[in-house]
Design a protein around this motif. Sequence first.
Motif, PDB file in Angstrom:
ATOM      1  N   ILE A   1      65.536  82.920  33.484  1.00  0.00           N
ATOM      2  CA  ILE A   1      65.192  81.771  34.301  1.00  0.00           C
ATOM      3  C   ILE A   1      64.623  80.670  33.415  1.00  0.00           C
ATOM      4  N   LYS A   2      63.529  80.994  32.710  1.00  0.00           N
ATOM      5  CA  LYS A   2      62.870  79.986  31.873  1.00  0.00           C
ATOM      6  C   LYS A   2      62.240  80.665  30.664  1.00  0.00           C
ATOM      7  N   PRO A   3      62.962  80.772  29.557  1.00  0.00           N
ATOM      8  CA  PRO A   3      62.327  81.293  28.345  1.00  0.00           C
ATOM      9  C   PRO A   3      61.389  80.254  27.748  1.00  0.00           C
ATOM     10  N   ALA A   4      60.275  80.701  27.206  1.00  0.00           N
ATOM     11  CA  ALA A   4      59.296  79.806  26.587  1.00  0.00           C
ATOM     12  C   ALA A   4      59.461  79.869  25.081  1.00  0.00           C
ATOM     13  N   ILE A   5      59.481  78.684  24.459  1.00  0.00           N
ATOM     14  CA  ILE A   5      59.597  78.604  23.010  1.00  0.00           C
ATOM     15  C   ILE A   5      58.212  78.414  22.416  1.00  0.00           C
TER      16      ILE A   5
ATOM     17  N   ALA B   1      70.840  87.270  41.280  1.00  0.00           N
ATOM     18  CA  ALA B   1      69.880  87.968  42.139  1.00  0.00           C
ATOM     19  C   ALA B   1      68.442  87.840  41.654  1.00  0.00           C
ATOM     20  N   GLN B   2      68.225  87.848  40.334  1.00  0.00           N
ATOM     21  CA  GLN B   2      66.863  87.760  39.789  1.00  0.00           C
ATOM     22  C   GLN B   2      66.155  86.503  40.291  1.00  0.00           C
ATOM     23  N   ARG B   3      66.865  85.391  40.315  1.00  0.00           N
ATOM     24  CA  ARG B   3      66.274  84.133  40.761  1.00  0.00           C
ATOM     25  C   ARG B   3      66.053  84.130  42.267  1.00  0.00           C
ATOM     26  N   LEU B   4      66.973  84.752  42.994  1.00  0.00           N
ATOM     27  CA  LEU B   4      66.825  84.798  44.441  1.00  0.00           C
ATOM     28  C   LEU B   4      65.633  85.665  44.844  1.00  0.00           C
ATOM     29  N   GLU B   5      65.402  86.724  44.089  1.00  0.00           N
ATOM     30  CA  GLU B   5      64.229  87.564  44.363  1.00  0.00           C
ATOM     31  C   GLU B   5      62.947  86.778  44.143  1.00  0.00           C
ATOM     32  N   LEU B   6      62.911  85.943  43.114  1.00  0.00           N
ATOM     33  CA  LEU B   6      61.733  85.119  42.878  1.00  0.00           C
ATOM     34  C   LEU B   6      61.561  84.113  44.010  1.00  0.00           C
ATOM     35  N   ALA B   7      62.650  83.539  44.481  1.00  0.00           N
ATOM     36  CA  ALA B   7      62.576  82.593  45.601  1.00  0.00           C
ATOM     37  C   ALA B   7      61.977  83.261  46.834  1.00  0.00           C
ATOM     38  N   LYS B   8      62.389  84.496  47.104  1.00  0.00           N
ATOM     39  CA  LYS B   8      61.832  85.218  48.254  1.00  0.00           C
ATOM     40  C   LYS B   8      60.360  85.541  48.037  1.00  0.00           C
ATOM     41  N   ALA B   9      60.003  85.894  46.805  1.00  0.00           N
ATOM     42  CA  ALA B   9      58.597  86.167  46.511  1.00  0.00           C
ATOM     43  C   ALA B   9      57.749  84.922  46.701  1.00  0.00           C
ATOM     44  N   TRP B  10      58.334  83.760  46.479  1.00  0.00           N
ATOM     45  CA  TRP B  10      57.620  82.497  46.646  1.00  0.00           C
ATOM     46  C   TRP B  10      57.718  81.939  48.066  1.00  0.00           C
ATOM     47  N   GLY B  11      58.347  82.674  48.966  1.00  0.00           N
ATOM     48  CA  GLY B  11      58.275  82.292  50.369  1.00  0.00           C
ATOM     49  C   GLY B  11      59.544  81.840  51.039  1.00  0.00           C
ATOM     50  N   ALA B  12      60.678  81.835  50.343  1.00  0.00           N
ATOM     51  CA  ALA B  12      61.936  81.490  50.997  1.00  0.00           C
ATOM     52  C   ALA B  12      62.239  82.522  52.079  1.00  0.00           C
ATOM     53  N   THR B  13      62.553  82.062  53.279  1.00  0.00           N
ATOM     54  CA  THR B  13      62.810  82.999  54.372  1.00  0.00           C
ATOM     55  C   THR B  13      64.188  83.635  54.265  1.00  0.00           C
TER      56      THR B  13
END
Length: 248
Positions: free
Chosen positions: A238-242, A95-107
Amino acid sequence: MGGSIDKFPYLAGGFAEYGYVYPTGGAVRVPDGITDAVASAASCGLQTVVHAFESSPPVNEATVVIIQGAGPLGLFSVARYVAAGARVILIGGPAQRLELAKAWGATDVVNIEEVPSASDRIKLIKDLTHGRGGNIVVQASGMSAAFTEGVEMIANGGYYLIIGQGHDAPVIFDPSVLTSRNISIGGVRAAGAEHTWRAMEFLNRHKSTFNWDSMITSFQSLDHINEAFDRMRSWEEIKPAIQLLQTG
């Protein structure tokens, strides 16, 4: 970067304090206002998406794009096709990734945890597109099983774009589907310095539209890289930064 860590100059790998930059590798300046973490993610994921987008058919407001996979490739694909004006539907999880997708404009988003059956997902996509399917289907999941599922989601005359595949698992497929439905298939893996430059320009041009930093879910030291990988494998991040800790 290219090369192997087992051969001279031995510094061709990532996640190290030093690395060898090959003379033919190219160098791209990161625009002001783009964080190092986002630029690092884009130098792999987004540059591949830019390369893939440029190889796919033209996009406008009437184009429906289905994206399989909610990792960095899939999420960057959402942003790229949304910015081009397309309607974008993402299939993936959690769900966390899907929420980001919606925030970025996925309908629309389809959670594979809630819809675990491929046949049910295909039916849902057909329902969301009035029975037609997507003009473009982007396979960014990395799963071999997604191929046959994705083909069933393509509209007649559509295009199947495969990116980021790195396995050798065979897939059973009836090629007559391509001719009977006039479907085209293309694939892209990685990119060149010119795509990296265009990726950085895309980040800069759309930084007021997309919150790029929301993809970076944590910052870890090099000592904790294995834990970061484990959290990515378990979909906790999603993407941890090292971050490389500087001394002296």
